[in-house]
Design an enzyme around this catalytic site. Structure first.
Site, PDB file in Angstrom:
ATOM      1  N   THR A   1      26.359  50.483  47.358  1.00 28.68           N
ATOM      2  CA  THR A   1      25.500  49.796  48.399  1.00 28.68           C
ATOM      3  C   THR A   1      24.561  47.788  48.423  1.00 28.68           C
ATOM      4  O   THR A   1      24.223  47.746  48.861  1.00 28.68           O
ATOM      5  CB  THR A   1      24.137  50.705  48.477  1.00 28.68           C
ATOM      6  OG1 THR A   1      23.970  51.174  47.705  1.00 28.68           O
ATOM      7  CG2 THR A   1      24.200  51.868  50.130  1.00 28.68           C
TER       8      THR A   1
ATOM      9  N   ALA B   1      26.355  37.304  45.030  1.00 32.51           N
ATOM     10  CA  ALA B   1      25.135  37.011  46.568  1.00 32.51           C
ATOM     11  C   ALA B   1      25.495  34.939  46.749  1.00 32.51           C
ATOM     12  O   ALA B   1      25.214  35.661  47.774  1.00 32.51           O
ATOM     13  CB  ALA B   1      23.867  37.925  45.386  1.00 32.51           C
TER      14      ALA B   1
ATOM     15  N   LYS C   1      38.843  51.471  52.568  1.00 28.91           N
ATOM     16  CA  LYS C   1      38.334  52.566  52.388  1.00 28.91           C
ATOM     17  C   LYS C   1      37.445  53.645  53.546  1.00 28.91           C
ATOM     18  O   LYS C   1      36.514  52.809  53.618  1.00 28.91           O
ATOM     19  CB  LYS C   1      36.608  52.025  51.425  1.00 28.91           C
ATOM     20  CG  LYS C   1      36.565  53.190  50.519  1.00 28.91           C
ATOM     21  CD  LYS C   1      35.360  52.574  49.825  1.00 28.91           C
ATOM     22  CE  LYS C   1      34.074  53.416  49.634  1.00 28.91           C
ATOM     23  NZ  LYS C   1      32.354  52.753  49.292  1.00 28.91           N
TER      24      LYS C   1
ATOM     25  N   ILE D   1      26.057  45.274  47.697  1.00 21.81           N
ATOM     26  CA  ILE D   1      26.871  44.138  48.650  1.00 21.81           C
ATOM     27  C   ILE D   1      26.177  44.643  49.638  1.00 21.81           C
ATOM     28  O   ILE D   1      25.892  42.936  50.623  1.00 21.81           O
ATOM     29  CB  ILE D   1      27.938  44.404  48.305  1.00 21.81           C
ATOM     30  CG1 ILE D   1      28.964  43.666  47.209  1.00 21.81           C
ATOM     31  CG2 ILE D   1      29.025  43.353  49.863  1.00 21.81           C
ATOM     32  CD1 ILE D   1      30.349  43.738  46.895  1.00 21.81           C
TER      33      ILE D   1
END
Ligand code: FAD
Length: 501
Positions: A341, A19, A81, A343
């Site tokens: 979810t 973050a 992904k 990040i």
């Protein structure tokens, strides 16, 4: 506006995990030297050390920052992904895929699922999966960039290396990094705003605006400002995890696995140099020793790291922006990584902050708008996660019986029942998960619509067959022409093994 007239002078980021460094890189790249940007982190405290699976918008974040994709993937040992394979969620022994990208071709009045449902009722036994390029490519273990961005993808990455990569960028753009432990957070005695961070060695770091990126500790938002936490554990009861890396024993596949067990689930995330593994569980139904045994039991390669044992609580900070402080990352709340979810929520908070950059004093209207938008994201993600637990036929353990019986939020009830009755799904307020995500997960969890849009009945059998053959054929041919994912990664962004953690 000249830098000297810039209203916001000093921005302080507390914490340097994913973050903190995502925020620092984005602010430094966007505002440059117009603000004085400082990040404080403590090597001794360290970061949470998990967070490897992402969703497609991260590519947009990187693009906004001018990051070269191959360079970023090389630096973070990343793979592509295409979605998540869910195993044992509806019933043990069965699975389904939640892939990125569209399935079939929608009509403006009705999504492709309506045509598929009508075809199914007429005996055209094609799997819904056959019409999604990303899904079939993932199953085949293939990947390539396609012209016109036809392949929708995200990354599986080493988040520690990502933070390191972003740190280099942020520092090059003028962010000052301070090593040290925050001992106290000082408030302005008149306004109640945060005035400065005081470090254990006595340094005082004053600021006009603070980003709380201190993880679960939430030193500023909770510790100093006492914002409070909305608890969602009655809907998302898993509260512990164990994570460890293993040496890869097979070529990396372009998807994450989420395998349910009788009191939670396990993940497997293949990177270039290793595989990330974890077990998520509910401590009321599984004790730590049993969880560890189960975790070790499914590891496929030798362990490279010591098990990282984590405790958490599902929920959200009651405000994401309060006074002159914004929560970014785990300080703002947490929901288990089932749909990767977290990040993404960091990205949303950072970009939202930059869009709402104060003109002078912080405007309460900006703050209210920010809080509403960020909370809407969280509530929508929350509902999507609860769906995986609620819509299940599993009754084989007390955990699953509790999940199947729990009351759910009205917003989710409406979505599930609308789909069950009509096959319809509506995306509201720029919701993160598109209609097709909901359709794939609802079908996968066993919710089959009782009726569908009448427009689908207008197609003659011959037209319906032609439509299915056409879309399914294009998907199959495209997948057959793709290279194996691991080969593509090695060629496009193969990382030197020296980079391996
Ligand atoms: P942290 O990594 O905890 O960083 C906090 C920072 O604050 C550190 O630098 C620390 O040193 C600093 N700090 C704290 N206290 C002080 C102090 N007193 N003084 C100075 N510095 C201080 N997300 C995904 O998107 N995908 C996933 O697959 C995924 N998997 C996850 C699995 C699990 C089990 C968990 C728990 C989370 C997962 N997440 C995932 C979430 C993801 O790990 C986090 O969102 C992400 O790492 C951001 O964390 P953070 O930076 O907010 O906190």
């Amino acid at each position: 506006m000249s830098a000297s007239a810039w209203p916001l002078k000093r921005v302080v980021i507390a914490g340097g995990g994913t973050a903190g460094w995502m925020a620092a890189a984005a602010i430094a790249r966007t505002l440059g030297h117009a603000v004085e940007l400082t990040l404080v982190e403590s090597e001794e405290i360290g970061t949470i050390g998990v967070g490897e699976s992402t969703i497609p918008p991260l590519a947009t974040f990187n693009r906004l920052l001018g990051i070269d994709e191959a360079e970023f993937m090389r630096a973070t040992q990343a793979t592509f992904k295409l979605g998540i394979q869910f195993e044992n969620w509806r019933v043990p022994g069965e699975g389904y895929f939640h892939s990125f990208g569209a399935t079939g071709t929608d009509h403006w009045s009705a999504g492709f699922q309506h045509f598929w449902l009508e075809g199914r009722a007429r005996g055209l036994n094609r799997s819904y999966d056959d019409f999604c390029l990303e899904l079939k490519a993932a199953e085949a273990g293939r990947f390539a960039h396609l012209p016109g961005d036809k392949m929708n993808y995200a990354y599986q990455l080493d988040s520690g290396l990502y933070a390191r990569f972003l740190r280099k960028m942020a520092e090059a753009e003028g962010c000052r990094r301070v090593e040290g432990k925050i001992a106290t957070v000082e408030l302005n005695s008149e306004s109640g705003d945060i005035a400065s961070l005081v470090l254990a060695d006595g340094q005082r770091i004053a600021g006009d605006l603070f980003l709380d990126c201190t993880g679960f500790r939430a030193l500023l938002m909770e510790g100093a400002l006492g914002v409070g936490f909305e608890d969602w554990t009655h809907w998302l009861p898993c509260d512990r995890a164990i994570a460890a890396q293993t040496r890869s024993v097979e070529p990396a596949v372009p998807f994450t696995r989420a395998m349910a067990h009788d009191a939670g689930w396990q993940w497997r995330i293949p990177l270039q140099h290793r595989t990330g593994n974890g077990i998520v569980y509910c401590s009321a139904f599984l004790n730590d020793d049993a969880a560890f045994e189960r975790f070790e039991g499914v590891l496929t390669g030798p362990r490279l790291t010591e098990p990282n044992r984590l405790r958490f609580k599902a929920g959200a900070r009651r405000a994401q922006w309060h006074r002159n402080c914004i929560a970014v990352g785990l300080s703002g709340g947490f929901m288990e990584p089932l749909e990767s979810t977290s990040i993404h929520l960091i990205q949303r908070a950072v970009l939202r902050f930059l869009r709402m950059l104060p003109m002078g004093e912080v405007s309460p209207r900006d703050v209210a708008e920010f809080n509403e938008q960020q909370m809407t994201d969280m509530l929508q993600i929350r509902d999507f996660l609860i769906l995986h637990y609620k819509a299940t036929d599993r009754r084989d353990s007390a955990f699953w019986r509790q999940c199947a019986e729990m009351p759910i939020p009205d917003s989710l009830e409406q979505k599930m029942e609308l789909f069950r009755e009509t096959g319809r799904v509506f995306r509201k307020n720029e919701e993160l998960f598109a209609e097709n995500s909901w359709v794939q997960v609802m079908l996968g969890q066993g919710i089959v619509p009782r009726s569908w849009h009448p427009i689908a009945t207008k197609l003659e059998d011959r037209e319906m067959q032609g439509l299915f053959d056409n879309i399914g054929g294009t998907v199959a041919r495209t997948v057959a022409g793709l290279p194996p994912h691991a080969d593509y990664v090695a060629h496009y962004c193969g990382a030197a093994q020296a980079n391996a953690a």
